[in-house]
Design a protein around this motif. Structure first.
Motif, PDB file in Angstrom:
ATOM      1  N   THR A  59       1.262   2.455  -0.645  1.00 33.40           N
ATOM      2  CA  THR A  59       1.370   1.959   0.983  1.00 33.40           C
ATOM      3  C   THR A  59       2.391   2.834   2.008  1.00 33.40           C
ATOM      4  O   THR A  59       3.263   3.417   1.416  1.00 33.40           O
ATOM      5  N   GLN A  60       2.198   2.488   3.000  1.00 32.85           N
ATOM      6  CA  GLN A  60       3.327   3.160   3.770  1.00 32.85           C
ATOM      7  C   GLN A  60       4.799   2.749   3.590  1.00 32.85           C
ATOM      8  O   GLN A  60       5.682   3.454   3.645  1.00 32.85           O
ATOM      9  N   THR A  61       4.796   1.300   3.165  1.00 34.29           N
ATOM     10  CA  THR A  61       5.994   0.689   2.814  1.00 34.29           C
ATOM     11  C   THR A  61       6.627   1.254   1.432  1.00 34.29           C
ATOM     12  O   THR A  61       7.658   1.524   1.251  1.00 34.29           O
ATOM     13  N   GLU A  62       5.596   1.363   0.545  1.00 38.93           N
ATOM     14  CA  GLU A  62       6.029   2.095  -0.616  1.00 38.93           C
ATOM     15  C   GLU A  62       6.662   3.690  -0.421  1.00 38.93           C
ATOM     16  O   GLU A  62       7.729   3.985  -1.000  1.00 38.93           O
ATOM     17  N   ALA A  97       7.823   4.919   2.521  1.00 41.70           N
ATOM     18  CA  ALA A  97       8.991   4.747   3.305  1.00 41.70           C
ATOM     19  C   ALA A  97      10.274   4.343   2.198  1.00 41.70           C
ATOM     20  O   ALA A  97      11.214   5.100   2.369  1.00 41.70           O
ATOM     21  N   TYR A 140      12.294   3.153   6.621  1.00 37.16           N
ATOM     22  CA  TYR A 140      11.458   2.062   7.230  1.00 37.16           C
ATOM     23  C   TYR A 140      10.170   2.353   7.268  1.00 37.16           C
ATOM     24  O   TYR A 140       9.873   3.459   7.540  1.00 37.16           O
ATOM     25  N   GLN A 141       9.269   1.115   7.083  1.00 39.41           N
ATOM     26  CA  GLN A 141       7.801   1.468   6.912  1.00 39.41           C
ATOM     27  C   GLN A 141       7.357   1.979   8.411  1.00 39.41           C
ATOM     28  O   GLN A 141       6.538   3.097   8.629  1.00 39.41           O
ATOM     29  N   SER A 142       8.275   1.736   9.609  1.00 42.48           N
ATOM     30  CA  SER A 142       7.829   2.205  10.796  1.00 42.48           C
ATOM     31  C   SER A 142       7.873   3.567  11.070  1.00 42.48           C
ATOM     32  O   SER A 142       7.393   4.124  11.695  1.00 42.48           O
TER      33      SER A 142
END
Length: 80
Positions: A27-30, A32, A38-40
């Motif tokens: 995922t984007q979060t993973e 990051a 950060y995910q952003s």
């Protein structure tokens, strides 16, 4: 030098990075977290709001398991 955000090559780079992240099952979060960001940060890259510098590109290639030389060769063949 012309602006690069939103060009055909930039859109192709974004599509490549998204496809490689998804094929890695991240995922984007993973992603990051692996980057120490950060995910952003990943969201801005993937939405085209931010450029990817060479060092970031190499780190992404390493983390996502793709050959950066092959990817750049493909991107270099895209005409604007």
């Amino acid at each position: 030098m012309a602006k690069t955000l939103g060009t055909g090559r930039h859109r192709a780079l974004i599509a490549l990075l998204i496809a490689k992240r998804e094929s890695a099952g991240l995922t984007q979060t993973e992603l990051a977290a692996k980057l120490g960001e950060y995910q952003s940060f990943v969201a801005r890259l993937e939405s085209g709001q931010r450029r990817v510098d060479v060092v970031e590109f190499l780190e992404l290639a390493d983390l996502l398991g793709f050959d950066p030389h092959e990817a750049l060769d493909r991107l270099s063949r895209i005409k604007e």
